[in-house]
Design a protein around this motif. Sequence first.
Motif, PDB file in Angstrom:
ATOM      1  N   LEU A   4       0.837  -1.196   0.000  1.00 42.00           N
ATOM      2  CA  LEU A   4       0.000   0.000   0.000  1.00 42.00           C
ATOM      3  C   LEU A   4       0.872   1.246   0.000  1.00 42.00           C
ATOM      4  O   LEU A   4       0.578   2.215  -0.698  1.00 42.00           O
ATOM      5  CB  LEU A   4      -0.930  -0.013   1.211  1.00 42.00           C
ATOM      6  N   TYR A   7       1.934   2.358  -3.429  1.00 45.18           N
ATOM      7  CA  TYR A   7       0.907   3.118  -4.137  1.00 45.18           C
ATOM      8  C   TYR A   7       0.782   4.533  -3.572  1.00 45.18           C
ATOM      9  O   TYR A   7       0.709   5.506  -4.312  1.00 45.18           O
ATOM     10  CB  TYR A   7      -0.457   2.427  -4.035  1.00 45.18           C
ATOM     11  N   GLU A  26      -7.434  -2.218 -14.723  1.00 48.40           N
ATOM     12  CA  GLU A  26      -8.456  -2.645 -13.763  1.00 48.40           C
ATOM     13  C   GLU A  26      -7.852  -3.612 -12.747  1.00 48.40           C
ATOM     14  O   GLU A  26      -8.132  -3.544 -11.553  1.00 48.40           O
ATOM     15  CB  GLU A  26      -9.612  -3.307 -14.506  1.00 48.40           C
ATOM     16  N   PHE A  29      -5.723  -1.586 -10.339  1.00 46.52           N
ATOM     17  CA  PHE A  29      -6.590  -0.837  -9.434  1.00 46.52           C
ATOM     18  C   PHE A  29      -7.190  -1.768  -8.376  1.00 46.52           C
ATOM     19  O   PHE A  29      -7.266  -1.426  -7.204  1.00 46.52           O
ATOM     20  CB  PHE A  29      -7.703  -0.138 -10.223  1.00 46.52           C
ATOM     21  N   ARG A  30      -7.598  -2.961  -8.759  1.00 46.50           N
ATOM     22  CA  ARG A  30      -8.168  -3.937  -7.827  1.00 46.50           C
ATOM     23  C   ARG A  30      -7.138  -4.313  -6.758  1.00 46.50           C
ATOM     24  O   ARG A  30      -7.457  -4.429  -5.592  1.00 46.50           O
ATOM     25  CB  ARG A  30      -8.628  -5.171  -8.607  1.00 46.50           C
ATOM     26  N   LYS A  31      -5.860  -4.480  -7.145  1.00 46.82           N
ATOM     27  CA  LYS A  31      -4.799  -4.778  -6.175  1.00 46.82           C
ATOM     28  C   LYS A  31      -4.698  -3.654  -5.142  1.00 46.82           C
ATOM     29  O   LYS A  31      -4.573  -3.905  -3.946  1.00 46.82           O
ATOM     30  CB  LYS A  31      -3.448  -4.941  -6.878  1.00 46.82           C
ATOM     31  N   PHE A  32      -4.734  -2.418  -5.637  1.00 47.39           N
ATOM     32  CA  PHE A  32      -4.660  -1.255  -4.754  1.00 47.39           C
ATOM     33  C   PHE A  32      -5.828  -1.234  -3.774  1.00 47.39           C
ATOM     34  O   PHE A  32      -5.645  -1.059  -2.566  1.00 47.39           O
ATOM     35  CB  PHE A  32      -4.638   0.034  -5.581  1.00 47.39           C
ATOM     36  N   ILE A  33      -7.041  -1.435  -4.259  1.00 45.13           N
ATOM     37  CA  ILE A  33      -8.231  -1.426  -3.408  1.00 45.13           C
ATOM     38  C   ILE A  33      -8.160  -2.545  -2.373  1.00 45.13           C
ATOM     39  O   ILE A  33      -8.458  -2.330  -1.194  1.00 45.13           O
ATOM     40  CB  ILE A  33      -9.522  -1.553  -4.260  1.00 45.13           C
ATOM     41  N   ASP A  34      -7.730  -3.728  -2.775  1.00 43.41           N
ATOM     42  CA  ASP A  34      -7.613  -4.849  -1.834  1.00 43.41           C
ATOM     43  C   ASP A  34      -6.600  -4.559  -0.733  1.00 43.41           C
ATOM     44  O   ASP A  34      -6.841  -4.852   0.439  1.00 43.41           O
ATOM     45  CB  ASP A  34      -7.239  -6.136  -2.569  1.00 43.41           C
ATOM     46  N   ALA A  36      -5.748  -1.569   0.339  1.00 41.19           N
ATOM     47  CA  ALA A  36      -6.328  -0.526   1.190  1.00 41.19           C
ATOM     48  C   ALA A  36      -7.356  -1.122   2.153  1.00 41.19           C
ATOM     49  O   ALA A  36      -7.392  -0.764   3.332  1.00 41.19           O
ATOM     50  CB  ALA A  36      -6.969   0.563   0.329  1.00 41.19           C
ATOM     51  N   LYS A  37      -8.168  -2.043   1.676  1.00 39.59           N
ATOM     52  CA  LYS A  37      -9.154  -2.701   2.537  1.00 39.59           C
ATOM     53  C   LYS A  37      -8.471  -3.470   3.661  1.00 39.59           C
ATOM     54  O   LYS A  37      -8.889  -3.404   4.810  1.00 39.59           O
ATOM     55  CB  LYS A  37     -10.044  -3.647   1.724  1.00 39.59           C
TER      56      LYS A  37
END
Length: 141
Positions: A4, A7, A26, A29-34, A36-37
């Motif tokens: 994280l 990023y 996409e 971006f999904r890796k980044f969101i995961d 962050a979660k």
Amino acid sequence: MKTLDDYLSKSSSQLLAEFKWGSAGESEFRKFIDLAKEEFEDRKDVSEDRKYVLLSVKWSRGNDNCVFWGRLTSDDQRRSYSGYTDCLDHCERYTKDEIRDHKLWGGQTFYELVKEDPTGTWAIGVKSLDKMGYKKTVIWR
């Protein structure tokens, strides 16, 4: 594998280039969101005595939502006194002693800073925000 922090250390334009349209962007971006979660979900390692947040009056004014200091850390990590977020769940939590004793830029304590500029930042209890009915909202004009 990226972290994280990898990023978050990039500028907006660098991130936009990585999150380009199409399946490759996409996926990135999904890796980044995961990541962050994972970082922010299920924060059970924040003790009950860390019940204060720093509300930036300066950056909240005219912004249609509250802006808070820092990024939430675990009890065993160094407290975050930089950066802003409009998400109460992700901002840093402080003890009364941490707010009172921490030296900010120029060696000032938070209370000395408030005396100089009472319209800058205020410490407020999370329960007080709950009582006032705080929730992240955007007001359309």
